[in-house]
Scaffold this motif. Structure first.
Motif, PDB file in Angstrom:
ATOM      1  N   ASP A 188       0.818  -1.218   0.000  1.00  0.00           N
ATOM      2  CA  ASP A 188       0.000   0.000   0.000  1.00  0.00           C
ATOM      3  C   ASP A 188       0.854   1.272   0.000  1.00  0.00           C
ATOM      4  OD1 ASP A 188       0.929   0.125   2.605  1.00  0.00           O
ATOM      5  OD2 ASP A 188      -1.016  -0.185   3.550  1.00  0.00           O
ATOM      6  N   ASP A 189       2.147   1.118  -0.206  1.00  0.00           N
ATOM      7  CA  ASP A 189       3.090   2.240  -0.243  1.00  0.00           C
ATOM      8  C   ASP A 189       4.077   1.953  -1.365  1.00  0.00           C
ATOM      9  OD1 ASP A 189       4.982   4.207   0.159  1.00  0.00           O
ATOM     10  OD2 ASP A 189       5.402   3.710   2.254  1.00  0.00           O
ATOM     11  N   ILE A 190       3.883   2.619  -2.516  1.00  0.00           N
ATOM     12  CA  ILE A 190       4.682   2.244  -3.679  1.00  0.00           C
ATOM     13  C   ILE A 190       5.256   3.484  -4.384  1.00  0.00           C
ATOM     14  CG2 ILE A 190       3.459   0.073  -4.079  1.00  0.00           C
ATOM     15  CD1 ILE A 190       1.945   1.442  -6.334  1.00  0.00           C
ATOM     16  N   ARG A 237      -6.856   2.040   1.095  1.00  0.00           N
ATOM     17  CA  ARG A 237      -6.051   3.245   0.875  1.00  0.00           C
ATOM     18  C   ARG A 237      -4.684   2.866   0.321  1.00  0.00           C
ATOM     19  NH1 ARG A 237      -5.075   7.137   5.305  1.00  0.00           N
ATOM     20  NH2 ARG A 237      -4.235   5.305   6.344  1.00  0.00           N
ATOM     21  N   LEU A 238      -4.226   3.652  -0.620  1.00  0.00           N
ATOM     22  CA  LEU A 238      -2.959   3.389  -1.293  1.00  0.00           C
ATOM     23  C   LEU A 238      -2.132   4.670  -1.300  1.00  0.00           C
ATOM     24  CD1 LEU A 238      -1.530   1.102  -2.894  1.00  0.00           C
ATOM     25  CD2 LEU A 238      -2.567   2.033  -4.960  1.00  0.00           C
ATOM     26  N   ARG A 239      -0.882   4.551  -0.907  1.00  0.00           N
ATOM     27  CA  ARG A 239       0.055   5.686  -0.914  1.00  0.00           C
ATOM     28  C   ARG A 239       0.947   5.562  -2.149  1.00  0.00           C
ATOM     29  NH1 ARG A 239       4.015   6.728   4.221  1.00  0.00           N
ATOM     30  NH2 ARG A 239       5.054   8.675   3.602  1.00  0.00           N
ATOM     31  N   LEU A 240       0.864   6.561  -3.018  1.00  0.00           N
ATOM     32  CA  LEU A 240       1.665   6.592  -4.246  1.00  0.00           C
ATOM     33  C   LEU A 240       2.713   7.687  -4.108  1.00  0.00           C
ATOM     34  CD1 LEU A 240      -1.254   6.351  -6.847  1.00  0.00           C
ATOM     35  CD2 LEU A 240       0.111   4.477  -5.887  1.00  0.00           C
ATOM     36  N   ARG A 241       3.970   7.299  -4.277  1.00  0.00           N
ATOM     37  CA  ARG A 241       5.070   8.262  -4.200  1.00  0.00           C
ATOM     38  C   ARG A 241       5.471   8.632  -5.633  1.00  0.00           C
ATOM     39  NH1 ARG A 241       8.074   7.932   0.950  1.00  0.00           N
ATOM     40  NH2 ARG A 241       7.089   6.383   2.311  1.00  0.00           N
ATOM     41  N   PHE A 242       4.785   9.633  -6.198  1.00  0.00           N
ATOM     42  CA  PHE A 242       5.045  10.036  -7.579  1.00  0.00           C
ATOM     43  C   PHE A 242       6.387  10.768  -7.683  1.00  0.00           C
ATOM     44  CE2 PHE A 242       0.251  10.156  -7.983  1.00  0.00           C
ATOM     45  CZ  PHE A 242       0.172   9.120  -8.920  1.00  0.00           C
ATOM     46  N   LEU A 243       7.148  10.395  -8.693  1.00  0.00           N
ATOM     47  CA  LEU A 243       8.381  11.090  -9.059  1.00  0.00           C
ATOM     48  C   LEU A 243       8.361  11.327 -10.555  1.00  0.00           C
ATOM     49  CD1 LEU A 243      11.419  11.936  -9.192  1.00  0.00           C
ATOM     50  CD2 LEU A 243      11.993   9.509  -9.040  1.00  0.00           C
TER      51      LEU A 243
END
Length: 504
Positions: A188-190, A237-243
Motif C-alpha cells: 500500500d506504499d509504492i 487506501r494506497l500511498r503513491l510516491r510520484f516522481l
C-alpha cells in the motif's frame, strides 16, 4: 468526511504546458498487453547498526524485457533498469560505496539530500570512472521524504538518465511513522517513477535520434520500468510516491471518475496540511506523495490513472478490509526561519529555448562560482523565467544542497501544495518565484533547470555556501578533463564526441 477544499485544476499556466511545444511528443496508449507494475526491490544495507547504515550502490548495464521481442539495453543501479529503492533513517550516519561498472564515467547525485558539496552531493565535480569505486559518508539529518538518486555527469546527464540511471530514495523518521499513512512497502506504499521513451528497431532506445535541445520525449509511458502497467489493489487506501523522472515531460495526472486523492508530501517531506485534488501536474524532478481511497469501488472494478487524456496505469480492485482512517487537518510543523536582516536577495534568471538557454545571461562554466550564501543565513532567492507565454515553457528550477520554502509567485501566494519543503519548483513564463533558502552544509552546489537537456545545454550555474571564519578551497573539475575522459572511454577523438549538450 473531510470538508477541505478539493482543487480541480493544474494551477500552472495552460499556454505554457509542454503540449504547446513545437516538438511536443504526445503520449500514446500502448497496444502491448498490460503488465503487473514492477515494484523496485528495497536495496539491502551491507550492514546496519544502531547508529550507522552501510550500502554499496552499483551503476551497471543491463537488458530488460520491456516490449515483446528483443530485450532493451539499459542502465541501472544494482539492477538492470532504474534501481533498487534506497532507504535512509534520519539521525544515522550513512556510508556508501559507489561503484561504476558502466563503460564510461558517471556521477551519483543525491537529489534532494542535504549533504556537503560538491563531492558528496555527486554533481559534475564527482565523477566515478569505469571500473572504479569511491566512498562517501554523511549524517542523514532531514525529515522523512521521497528523494531520488540520478546520474549528473555534465554535459551527459540527460543521456545517462535516459538510459536508466534513476531510482527512489526514501528517508524515514519518527514523525512520519506516527502519522496515519499507509507504509507497507510494495503493498500500500509504492514508488511511481514516471518516465517516457520511444522504442526504435529491435526495441532499443536511441537518444541521439530522439534528441531535442528542449528535452527528449517519447510516446510511450514507462512507469517503474513497466510498459502498460496495472496494480492489484488489496487495501482501501494506497500511498503513491510520484516522481517525475522524465527528461522533459510534465505529467498532468487524474483518475477515472475524477476520483479525489490527497497529497500528503512534496519534494522535501510531509506537508503541513493535506491537500485534496482531482488533478495534479508535476514538472520534471518534482515529487508528490498522495493517498488514494478506493472505498467506493468493489472487487472487479478498475480505476485508471491518466496523463492528460492518455491512460498510463490501471488499478485493479480486489477484496480489501474496510478502512475508516481519516487524516488530521494538520500533519507536521515545517521550519520557516526568519530571513537574515540585511541579507542580499539573489536573482536567478532562466532564459531562452533550444540551444539558447542560459542562466543570468551565461552558459554554465564548471569552474565559475556564480553566487555565494553564508552558512547559517536565511536569504531570499528570486527565480525568474523570461520566456513569453505564447512561445515559452515552464522551467522547473532545482537547487542542490537544500530544501527551500516557496514564498510567492509574482507576489501572490504559492500553489496550495507548495507550503512544504521543496527542492524543485516550476516557474511559468513571465513569472518570478520567491524562495526562502538556507543551508546546513558548506560546499559548491549547482542550480539549474531540471529539463535535463536544458541543464546540459547551459541553463545551470553554481554557488558556494561559505563560512567566512573557515574559508575553504575547492578543486573543481573542468570540462576538458571530462571531455577527454569521455572520448577515451568511447574510443573517439574529443572533436568526434556525440554529446549534444557539450557545445554549450
Amino acid at each position: 468526511m473531510s470538508d477541505r477544499k478539493v482543487y480541480t485544476d493544474y494551477f500552472f499556466d495552460e499556454p505554457a504546458y509542454n503540449t504547446h511545444d513545437g516538438g511536443f511528443v504526445p503520449l500514446e496508449e500502448p497496444t502491448t498487453p498490460q503488465q503487473p507494475l514492477k515494484i523496485p526491490e528495497l536495496l539491502q544495507p551491507d550492514k546496519e547498526t544502531e547508529s550507522d547504515m552501510y550500502y554499496t550502490v552499483i551503476a551497471q548495464t543491463g537488458e530488460v524485457q520491456l516490449m515483446p521481442g528483443k530485450k532493451t539495453k539499459t542502465w541501472g543501479y544494482n539492477t538492470d533498469l532504474l534501481g533498487k529503492t534506497i532507504l535512509f533513517k534520519k539521525g544515522k550516519m550513512i556510508h556508501i560505496t559507489l561503484k561504476n561498472e558502466l563503460p564510461e564515467l558517471t556521477t551519483f547525485h543525491w537529489h534532494g539530500l542535504n549533504v556537503p558539496g560538491p563531492i558528496t552531493d555527486g554533481g559534475c565535480h564527482a565523477p566515478v570512472y569505469p571500473g572504479k569505486s569511491t566512498q562517501i559518508e554523511f549524517k542523514c539529518d532531514q525529515p522523512a521524504a521521497t528523494l531520488w538518486l540520478h546520474a549528473h555527469p555534465c554535459p551527459s546527464t540527460a543521456q545517462h538518465v535516459w538510459k536508466g540511471l534513476a531510482t527512489a530514495v526514501v528517508v524515514k523518521d519518527d514523525v512520519e511513522s506516527k502519522l496515519p499513512f499507509p507504509r507497507n512497502y510494495g503493498v500500500d506504499d509504492i514508488p511511481v517513477i514516471l518516465q517516457d521513451r520511444r522504442f526504435h528497431e529491435d526495441n532499443q532506445w536511441d537518444y541521439t535520434a530522439d534528441y531535442d535541445p528542449d528535452g527528449v520525449q517519447g510516446p510511450t509511458a514507462m512507469i517503474n520500468g513497466t510498459i502498460n502497467p496495472y496494480f492489484d489493489v488489496t487495501t482501501q487506501r494506497l500511498r503513491l510516491r510520484f516522481l517525475d523522472g522524465a527528461n522533459r515531460r510534465e505529467w498532468r495526472l487524474h483518475f477515472s471518475d475524477n476520483l479525489k486523492f490527497t497529497q500528503i508530501a512534496s519534494d522535501g517531506g510531509i506537508l503541513p496540511e493535506p491537500v485534496d485534488f482531482t488533478h495534479l501536474m508535476l514538472t520534471c524532478a518534482e515529487r508528490a506523495e498522495v493517498i488514494v481511497d478506493f472505498g467506493q469501488y468493489k472487487p472487479g472494478d478498475e480505476v485508471t490513472l491518466f496523463c492528460d487524456d492518455v491512460p498510463i496505469m490501471r488499478f485493479r480492485i480486489h477484496e480489501f478490509a474496510h478502512d475508516n482512517t481519516t487524516l488530521p487537518d494538520h500533519l507536521v510543523d515545517i521550519p520557516d526561519p526568519d530571513v537574515t536582516p540585511g541579507a542580499p536577495v539573489h536573482k536567478v534568471v532562466m532564459s531562452g529555448m533550444d540551444e539558447e538557454v542560459m542562466m543570468n545571461g551565461k552558459k554554465f562554466d564548471m569552474q565559475r562560482i556564480d553566487d555565494k550564501q553564508k552558512l547559517g543565513n536565511v536569504e531570499y532567492w528570486d527565480i525568474s523565467n523570461t520566456n513569453d507565454m505564447s512561445n515559452g515553457m515552464v522551467h522547473p528550477y532545482h537547487m542542490h544542497g537544500t530544501q527551500f520554502r516557496v514564498v510567492s509567485r509574482n507576489g501572490h501566494a504559492p500553489y496550495p501544495n507548495e507550503n512544504g519543503l521543496k527542492d524543485t519548483v516550476g516557474v511559468n513564463p513571465g513569472e518570478t518565484v520567491r524562495l526562502k533558502v538556507w543551508f546546513n552544509h558548506l560546499g559548491v552546489f549547482m542550480n539549474h533547470c531540471h529539463i535535463i537537456e536544458h541543464e546540459d545545454g547551459g541553463m545551470m550555474a553554481q554557488f558556494e555556501v561559505y563560512d567566512p571564519d573557515h574559508p575553504k578551497k575547492y578543486q573543481l573539475m573542468d570540462m576538458d578533463t571530462l571531455m577527454n575522459a569521455f572520448a577515451k572511454e568511447r574510443g573517439v577523438k574529443v572533436e568526434d564526441l556525440n554529446i549534444p549538450g557539450m557545445d554549450m
